[in-house]
Write a protein that holds these residues in place. Sequence first.
Motif, PDB file in Angstrom:
ATOM      1  N   SER A 203       0.814  -1.217   0.000  1.00  0.00           N
ATOM      2  CA  SER A 203       0.000   0.000   0.000  1.00  0.00           C
ATOM      3  C   SER A 203       0.845   1.263   0.000  1.00  0.00           C
ATOM      4  O   SER A 203       0.424   2.298  -0.512  1.00  0.00           O
ATOM      5  N   GLY A 204       2.061   1.193   0.538  1.00  0.00           N
ATOM      6  CA  GLY A 204       2.946   2.356   0.530  1.00  0.00           C
ATOM      7  C   GLY A 204       3.287   2.804  -0.876  1.00  0.00           C
ATOM      8  O   GLY A 204       3.113   3.978  -1.230  1.00  0.00           O
ATOM      9  N   VAL A 205       3.749   1.881  -1.702  1.00  0.00           N
ATOM     10  CA  VAL A 205       4.138   2.241  -3.059  1.00  0.00           C
ATOM     11  C   VAL A 205       2.907   2.556  -3.904  1.00  0.00           C
ATOM     12  O   VAL A 205       2.941   3.448  -4.772  1.00  0.00           O
ATOM     13  N   VAL A 206       1.791   1.855  -3.668  1.00  0.00           N
ATOM     14  CA  VAL A 206       0.565   2.143  -4.418  1.00  0.00           C
ATOM     15  C   VAL A 206       0.086   3.558  -4.113  1.00  0.00           C
ATOM     16  O   VAL A 206      -0.272   4.324  -5.024  1.00  0.00           O
ATOM     17  N   SER A 207       0.077   3.924  -2.850  1.00  0.00           N
ATOM     18  CA  SER A 207      -0.353   5.262  -2.465  1.00  0.00           C
ATOM     19  C   SER A 207       0.592   6.326  -3.018  1.00  0.00           C
ATOM     20  O   SER A 207       0.157   7.405  -3.448  1.00  0.00           O
ATOM     21  N   LEU A 208       1.881   6.020  -3.030  1.00  0.00           N
ATOM     22  CA  LEU A 208       2.864   6.959  -3.562  1.00  0.00           C
ATOM     23  C   LEU A 208       2.598   7.255  -5.031  1.00  0.00           C
ATOM     24  O   LEU A 208       2.644   8.407  -5.467  1.00  0.00           O
ATOM     25  N   VAL A 209       2.319   6.225  -5.812  1.00  0.00           N
ATOM     26  CA  VAL A 209       2.083   6.403  -7.242  1.00  0.00           C
ATOM     27  C   VAL A 209       0.723   7.056  -7.503  1.00  0.00           C
ATOM     28  O   VAL A 209       0.617   7.966  -8.338  1.00  0.00           O
ATOM     29  N   MET A 210      -0.302   6.610  -6.790  1.00  0.00           N
ATOM     30  CA  MET A 210      -1.662   7.107  -7.072  1.00  0.00           C
ATOM     31  C   MET A 210      -1.898   8.504  -6.523  1.00  0.00           C
ATOM     32  O   MET A 210      -2.704   9.257  -7.075  1.00  0.00           O
ATOM     33  N   THR A 215      -8.343   7.184  -2.547  1.00  0.00           N
ATOM     34  CA  THR A 215      -8.585   6.373  -1.352  1.00  0.00           C
ATOM     35  C   THR A 215      -8.384   4.900  -1.680  1.00  0.00           C
ATOM     36  O   THR A 215      -8.946   4.386  -2.656  1.00  0.00           O
ATOM     37  N   LEU A 216      -7.574   4.223  -0.875  1.00  0.00           N
ATOM     38  CA  LEU A 216      -7.339   2.790  -1.053  1.00  0.00           C
ATOM     39  C   LEU A 216      -8.327   1.996  -0.206  1.00  0.00           C
ATOM     40  O   LEU A 216      -8.548   2.311   0.966  1.00  0.00           O
ATOM     41  N   VAL A 217      -8.902   0.980  -0.795  1.00  0.00           N
ATOM     42  CA  VAL A 217      -9.812   0.076  -0.086  1.00  0.00           C
ATOM     43  C   VAL A 217      -9.163  -1.304  -0.056  1.00  0.00           C
ATOM     44  O   VAL A 217      -8.904  -1.896  -1.106  1.00  0.00           O
ATOM     45  N   SER A 218      -8.907  -1.799   1.142  1.00  0.00           N
ATOM     46  CA  SER A 218      -8.256  -3.096   1.306  1.00  0.00           C
ATOM     47  C   SER A 218      -9.296  -4.208   1.351  1.00  0.00           C
ATOM     48  O   SER A 218     -10.176  -4.215   2.225  1.00  0.00           O
ATOM     49  N   SER A 219      -9.198  -5.165   0.432  1.00  0.00           N
ATOM     50  CA  SER A 219     -10.104  -6.309   0.482  1.00  0.00           C
ATOM     51  C   SER A 219      -9.882  -7.117   1.753  1.00  0.00           C
ATOM     52  O   SER A 219     -10.814  -7.759   2.262  1.00  0.00           O
ATOM     53  N   SER A 220      -8.664  -7.065   2.302  1.00  0.00           N
ATOM     54  CA  SER A 220      -8.371  -7.770   3.554  1.00  0.00           C
ATOM     55  C   SER A 220      -9.157  -7.176   4.712  1.00  0.00           C
ATOM     56  O   SER A 220      -9.829  -7.890   5.470  1.00  0.00           O
ATOM     57  N   ASP A 221      -9.085  -5.865   4.875  1.00  0.00           N
ATOM     58  CA  ASP A 221      -9.783  -5.207   5.979  1.00  0.00           C
ATOM     59  C   ASP A 221     -11.294  -5.369   5.855  1.00  0.00           C
ATOM     60  O   ASP A 221     -11.993  -5.611   6.853  1.00  0.00           O
ATOM     61  N   GLU A 222     -11.805  -5.220   4.634  1.00  0.00           N
ATOM     62  CA  GLU A 222     -13.256  -5.293   4.459  1.00  0.00           C
ATOM     63  C   GLU A 222     -13.781  -6.707   4.680  1.00  0.00           C
ATOM     64  O   GLU A 222     -14.878  -6.883   5.210  1.00  0.00           O
ATOM     65  N   SER A 223     -13.014  -7.724   4.291  1.00  0.00           N
ATOM     66  CA  SER A 223     -13.474  -9.093   4.544  1.00  0.00           C
ATOM     67  C   SER A 223     -13.439  -9.405   6.034  1.00  0.00           C
ATOM     68  O   SER A 223     -14.301 -10.136   6.544  1.00  0.00           O
ATOM     69  N   ALA A 224     -12.462  -8.852   6.772  1.00  0.00           N
ATOM     70  CA  ALA A 224     -12.428  -9.040   8.225  1.00  0.00           C
ATOM     71  C   ALA A 224     -13.650  -8.412   8.876  1.00  0.00           C
ATOM     72  O   ALA A 224     -14.258  -8.988   9.786  1.00  0.00           O
ATOM     73  N   ARG A 225     -14.023  -7.226   8.421  1.00  0.00           N
ATOM     74  CA  ARG A 225     -15.227  -6.581   8.957  1.00  0.00           C
ATOM     75  C   ARG A 225     -16.473  -7.406   8.624  1.00  0.00           C
ATOM     76  O   ARG A 225     -17.398  -7.517   9.438  1.00  0.00           O
TER      77      ARG A 225
END
Length: 278
Positions: A203-210, A215-225
Amino acid sequence: MTTVGHRRPTVGRVRINAPIGIFDSGFGGLTVARAIVDLLPDEDIIYLGDTARTPYGPRPIAEVREFTLECLDWLVGQGVKALVIACNTASSAALRDARERYDIPVIEVILPAARKAATISRNGKVGVICTQGTANSRSYDDALVASRAKLFTQPCPRFVDFVEAGITSGVELLEVATDYLTPLKDEGVDTLILGCTHYPLLSGVVSLVMGEEVTLVSSSDESARAAYALLTRRNLVRTEPHVATRRFVTTGDPKAFEGLGRRLMGGFVSGIESLHLD
Protein backbone atom coordinates in the motif's frame (compact mmCIF):
# COMPACT_ATOMS: atom_id res chain seq x y z
CA MET A 1 7.21 -27.56 12.89
CA THR A 2 4.62 -30.31 12.72
CA THR A 3 3.34 -32.47 9.89
CA VAL A 4 -0.42 -32.97 9.80
CA GLY A 5 -2.46 -35.32 7.70
CA HIS A 6 -5.35 -34.82 5.32
CA ARG A 7 -8.84 -36.05 6.08
CA ARG A 8 -12.23 -35.46 4.51
CA PRO A 9 -14.53 -32.91 6.17
CA THR A 10 -17.12 -33.81 8.76
CA VAL A 11 -19.56 -31.10 9.75
CA GLY A 12 -21.91 -31.34 12.68
CA ARG A 13 -23.33 -28.75 14.99
CA VAL A 14 -21.40 -25.48 14.78
CA ARG A 15 -19.67 -24.72 18.10
CA ILE A 16 -19.21 -21.11 19.22
CA ASN A 17 -15.80 -21.98 20.66
CA ALA A 18 -14.55 -23.61 17.46
CA PRO A 19 -11.82 -21.83 15.46
CA ILE A 20 -12.24 -19.70 12.36
CA GLY A 21 -10.68 -21.26 9.26
CA ILE A 22 -8.81 -18.92 6.92
CA PHE A 23 -7.53 -20.02 3.52
CA ASP A 24 -5.23 -18.44 0.95
CA SER A 25 -3.11 -19.68 -1.90
CA GLY A 26 -0.03 -18.32 -0.15
CA PHE A 27 1.01 -15.53 2.20
CA GLY A 28 -1.33 -12.68 1.28
CA GLY A 29 -4.18 -14.00 3.37
CA LEU A 30 -2.08 -13.34 6.46
CA THR A 31 -3.25 -9.73 6.07
CA VAL A 32 -6.83 -10.99 6.45
CA ALA A 33 -5.89 -13.18 9.41
CA ARG A 34 -4.23 -10.26 11.15
CA ALA A 35 -7.26 -8.03 10.54
CA ILE A 36 -9.59 -10.71 11.93
CA VAL A 37 -7.44 -11.14 15.04
CA ASP A 38 -7.49 -7.37 15.57
CA LEU A 39 -11.32 -7.33 15.45
CA LEU A 40 -11.89 -10.67 17.23
CA PRO A 41 -8.92 -11.15 19.58
CA ASP A 42 -10.59 -13.95 21.57
CA GLU A 43 -11.15 -16.15 18.52
CA ASP A 44 -8.97 -19.13 17.67
CA ILE A 45 -7.87 -19.31 14.03
CA ILE A 46 -6.45 -21.92 11.69
CA TYR A 47 -4.70 -20.46 8.65
CA LEU A 48 -3.93 -22.67 5.65
CA GLY A 49 -1.67 -21.38 2.90
CA ASP A 50 -1.40 -23.55 -0.23
CA THR A 51 2.14 -22.38 -0.93
CA ALA A 52 3.07 -25.61 -2.72
CA ARG A 53 0.77 -24.58 -5.58
CA THR A 54 0.92 -20.79 -5.43
CA PRO A 55 0.36 -18.54 -7.32
CA TYR A 56 -3.27 -19.19 -8.23
CA GLY A 57 -3.62 -16.06 -10.40
CA PRO A 58 -2.26 -17.49 -13.68
CA ARG A 59 -4.01 -20.88 -13.30
CA PRO A 60 -7.23 -21.90 -15.09
CA ILE A 61 -10.34 -21.19 -13.03
CA ALA A 62 -11.29 -24.90 -12.91
CA GLU A 63 -7.93 -25.77 -11.40
CA VAL A 64 -8.18 -22.96 -8.85
CA ARG A 65 -11.64 -24.22 -7.88
CA GLU A 66 -10.31 -27.76 -7.40
CA PHE A 67 -7.39 -26.64 -5.24
CA THR A 68 -9.54 -24.25 -3.21
CA LEU A 69 -12.19 -26.83 -2.35
CA GLU A 70 -9.53 -29.37 -1.42
CA CYS A 71 -8.04 -26.91 1.07
CA LEU A 72 -11.44 -25.82 2.40
CA ASP A 73 -12.36 -29.48 2.89
CA TRP A 74 -9.32 -29.85 5.12
CA LEU A 75 -10.22 -26.80 7.19
CA VAL A 76 -13.80 -28.00 7.63
CA GLY A 77 -12.40 -31.34 8.72
CA GLN A 78 -10.61 -29.49 11.53
CA GLY A 79 -13.98 -28.47 12.95
CA VAL A 80 -13.95 -24.76 12.12
CA LYS A 81 -17.11 -22.70 12.70
CA ALA A 82 -16.64 -20.45 9.67
CA LEU A 83 -14.50 -20.26 6.55
CA VAL A 84 -12.80 -17.14 5.24
CA ILE A 85 -11.57 -17.43 1.65
CA ALA A 86 -8.77 -14.88 1.99
CA CYS A 87 -7.86 -14.90 -1.68
CA ASN A 88 -9.56 -12.93 -4.45
CA THR A 89 -8.72 -15.50 -7.12
CA ALA A 90 -10.06 -18.39 -5.03
CA SER A 91 -13.17 -16.39 -4.09
CA SER A 92 -13.82 -15.75 -7.78
CA ALA A 93 -13.45 -19.42 -8.67
CA ALA A 94 -15.06 -21.30 -5.81
CA LEU A 95 -17.32 -19.14 -3.64
CA ARG A 96 -20.62 -20.47 -4.99
CA ASP A 97 -19.42 -24.07 -4.74
CA ALA A 98 -18.17 -23.53 -1.19
CA ARG A 99 -21.47 -22.06 0.02
CA GLU A 100 -23.34 -25.04 -1.44
CA ARG A 101 -20.81 -27.57 -0.12
CA TYR A 102 -20.57 -26.52 3.55
CA ASP A 103 -23.21 -25.76 6.18
CA ILE A 104 -21.09 -23.18 7.99
CA PRO A 105 -20.68 -19.48 7.09
CA VAL A 106 -18.33 -18.74 4.19
CA ILE A 107 -16.88 -15.22 3.98
CA GLU A 108 -15.10 -13.93 0.87
CA VAL A 109 -13.10 -10.85 -0.03
CA ILE A 110 -14.68 -9.42 -3.18
CA LEU A 111 -18.18 -8.17 -2.37
CA PRO A 112 -17.23 -6.45 0.94
CA ALA A 113 -14.48 -4.44 -0.78
CA ALA A 114 -16.64 -3.62 -3.80
CA ARG A 115 -19.47 -2.35 -1.62
CA LYS A 116 -17.11 -0.18 0.39
CA ALA A 117 -15.52 1.34 -2.71
CA ALA A 118 -18.87 2.11 -4.33
CA THR A 119 -20.04 3.79 -1.15
CA ILE A 120 -17.07 6.10 -0.66
CA SER A 121 -16.21 7.01 -4.28
CA ARG A 122 -16.91 10.69 -4.93
CA ASN A 123 -16.81 10.68 -8.73
CA GLY A 124 -18.04 7.13 -9.35
CA LYS A 125 -14.74 5.99 -10.90
CA VAL A 126 -13.45 2.95 -9.03
CA GLY A 127 -10.27 1.09 -9.90
CA VAL A 128 -9.32 -2.43 -8.89
CA ILE A 129 -5.86 -3.95 -9.04
CA CYS A 130 -5.81 -7.73 -8.97
CA THR A 131 -4.36 -10.94 -10.37
CA GLN A 132 -5.06 -11.99 -13.94
CA GLY A 133 -7.35 -14.75 -12.69
CA THR A 134 -9.52 -12.30 -10.77
CA ALA A 135 -9.60 -9.94 -13.75
CA ASN A 136 -10.65 -12.76 -16.09
CA SER A 137 -13.45 -13.81 -13.74
CA ARG A 138 -14.98 -10.30 -13.82
CA SER A 139 -16.02 -10.85 -10.21
CA TYR A 140 -15.63 -7.18 -9.30
CA ASP A 141 -17.67 -6.17 -12.36
CA ASP A 142 -20.45 -8.47 -11.11
CA ALA A 143 -20.15 -7.13 -7.56
CA LEU A 144 -20.59 -3.55 -8.76
CA VAL A 145 -23.23 -4.18 -11.41
CA ALA A 146 -26.02 -2.61 -9.34
CA SER A 147 -24.02 0.44 -8.27
CA ARG A 148 -23.42 3.77 -10.02
CA ALA A 149 -19.68 3.14 -10.04
CA LYS A 150 -17.73 2.66 -13.25
CA LEU A 151 -15.01 0.05 -12.77
CA PHE A 152 -11.50 0.16 -14.21
CA THR A 153 -9.59 -3.11 -13.81
CA GLN A 154 -5.81 -3.42 -13.88
CA PRO A 155 -4.12 -6.80 -13.45
CA CYS A 156 -0.82 -6.49 -11.55
CA PRO A 157 0.60 -10.03 -11.65
CA ARG A 158 4.16 -9.09 -10.65
CA PHE A 159 2.97 -7.58 -7.38
CA VAL A 160 2.45 -11.07 -5.96
CA ASP A 161 6.00 -12.04 -6.94
CA PHE A 162 7.40 -9.03 -5.08
CA VAL A 163 5.45 -9.80 -1.91
CA GLU A 164 6.30 -13.50 -1.98
CA ALA A 165 9.96 -12.50 -2.29
CA GLY A 166 9.59 -10.21 0.74
CA ILE A 167 10.09 -7.05 -1.34
CA THR A 168 7.78 -4.18 -0.39
CA SER A 169 9.88 -1.19 -1.49
CA GLY A 170 12.70 -0.22 -3.85
CA VAL A 171 13.34 1.24 -7.27
CA GLU A 172 12.29 -1.82 -9.29
CA LEU A 173 8.98 -2.13 -7.44
CA LEU A 174 8.29 1.58 -7.90
CA GLU A 175 8.91 1.30 -11.65
CA VAL A 176 6.60 -1.70 -11.97
CA ALA A 177 3.92 0.01 -9.87
CA THR A 178 4.13 3.14 -12.01
CA ASP A 179 3.63 1.10 -15.19
CA TYR A 180 0.63 -0.73 -13.73
CA LEU A 181 -1.07 2.23 -12.06
CA THR A 182 -0.58 5.09 -14.52
CA PRO A 183 -3.58 4.01 -16.67
CA LEU A 184 -5.80 4.16 -13.59
CA LYS A 185 -4.49 7.62 -12.73
CA ASP A 186 -5.17 8.72 -16.29
CA GLU A 187 -8.79 7.51 -15.98
CA GLY A 188 -9.23 9.68 -12.89
CA VAL A 189 -10.23 6.98 -10.42
CA ASP A 190 -10.67 8.39 -6.92
CA THR A 191 -11.01 5.03 -5.16
CA LEU A 192 -8.79 2.00 -5.67
CA ILE A 193 -9.56 -1.51 -4.46
CA LEU A 194 -6.55 -3.58 -3.47
CA GLY A 195 -8.12 -6.66 -5.03
CA CYS A 196 -5.54 -9.19 -3.89
CA THR A 197 -4.78 -9.90 -0.26
CA HIS A 198 -1.06 -9.57 -1.00
CA TYR A 199 -1.51 -5.96 -2.06
CA PRO A 200 -2.07 -4.29 1.34
CA LEU A 201 1.59 -5.08 1.97
CA LEU A 202 2.35 -2.81 -1.01
CA SER A 203 0.00 0.00 0.00
CA GLY A 204 2.95 2.36 0.53
CA VAL A 205 4.14 2.24 -3.06
CA VAL A 206 0.56 2.14 -4.42
CA SER A 207 -0.35 5.26 -2.46
CA LEU A 208 2.86 6.96 -3.56
CA VAL A 209 2.08 6.40 -7.24
CA MET A 210 -1.66 7.11 -7.07
CA GLY A 211 -1.43 10.17 -4.83
CA GLU A 212 -3.05 11.05 -1.53
CA GLU A 213 -6.31 12.11 -3.20
CA VAL A 214 -7.04 8.47 -4.13
CA THR A 215 -8.59 6.37 -1.35
CA LEU A 216 -7.34 2.79 -1.05
CA VAL A 217 -9.81 0.08 -0.09
CA SER A 218 -8.26 -3.10 1.31
CA SER A 219 -10.10 -6.31 0.48
CA SER A 220 -8.37 -7.77 3.55
CA ASP A 221 -9.78 -5.21 5.98
CA GLU A 222 -13.26 -5.29 4.46
CA SER A 223 -13.47 -9.09 4.54
CA ALA A 224 -12.43 -9.04 8.22
CA ARG A 225 -15.23 -6.58 8.96
CA ALA A 226 -17.63 -8.81 7.04
CA ALA A 227 -16.51 -11.81 9.11
CA TYR A 228 -17.04 -9.86 12.33
CA ALA A 229 -20.53 -8.78 11.25
CA LEU A 230 -21.63 -12.22 10.05
CA LEU A 231 -20.37 -14.10 13.10
CA THR A 232 -21.98 -11.54 15.38
CA ARG A 233 -25.34 -11.78 13.60
CA ARG A 234 -25.25 -15.58 13.86
CA ASN A 235 -24.25 -15.55 17.54
CA LEU A 236 -20.98 -17.34 16.77
CA VAL A 237 -18.63 -14.95 18.56
CA ARG A 238 -16.97 -16.27 21.71
CA THR A 239 -18.57 -14.73 24.78
CA GLU A 240 -15.86 -15.28 27.37
CA PRO A 241 -12.28 -13.96 27.63
CA HIS A 242 -9.91 -16.45 26.08
CA VAL A 243 -6.22 -16.76 25.29
CA ALA A 244 -6.60 -17.40 21.59
CA THR A 245 -4.62 -20.00 19.67
CA ARG A 246 -3.31 -19.43 16.16
CA ARG A 247 -2.38 -22.35 13.95
CA PHE A 248 -0.51 -21.68 10.72
CA VAL A 249 -0.39 -24.54 8.21
CA THR A 250 1.28 -24.67 4.80
CA THR A 251 1.34 -27.19 1.98
CA GLY A 252 4.83 -26.00 1.08
CA ASP A 253 8.09 -25.45 2.96
CA PRO A 254 7.28 -24.53 6.58
CA LYS A 255 10.67 -22.90 7.14
CA ALA A 256 10.22 -20.67 4.10
CA PHE A 257 6.67 -19.84 5.20
CA GLU A 258 7.75 -18.90 8.69
CA GLY A 259 10.69 -16.87 7.44
CA LEU A 260 8.69 -14.80 5.00
CA GLY A 261 5.71 -14.61 7.34
CA ARG A 262 7.86 -13.18 10.12
CA ARG A 263 9.52 -10.76 7.73
CA LEU A 264 6.19 -9.45 6.46
CA MET A 265 4.04 -9.78 9.60
CA GLY A 266 6.49 -9.73 12.50
CA GLY A 267 5.78 -11.98 15.48
CA PHE A 268 2.25 -12.71 14.29
CA VAL A 269 3.44 -15.84 12.44
CA SER A 270 5.11 -18.75 14.25
CA GLY A 271 4.98 -22.51 14.80
CA ILE A 272 4.25 -23.47 11.20
CA GLU A 273 2.75 -26.91 10.53
CA SER A 274 3.23 -28.83 7.30
CA LEU A 275 0.28 -30.38 5.44
CA HIS A 276 0.58 -32.95 2.66
CA LEU A 277 -2.59 -33.06 0.58
CA ASP A 278 -3.50 -36.23 -1.34
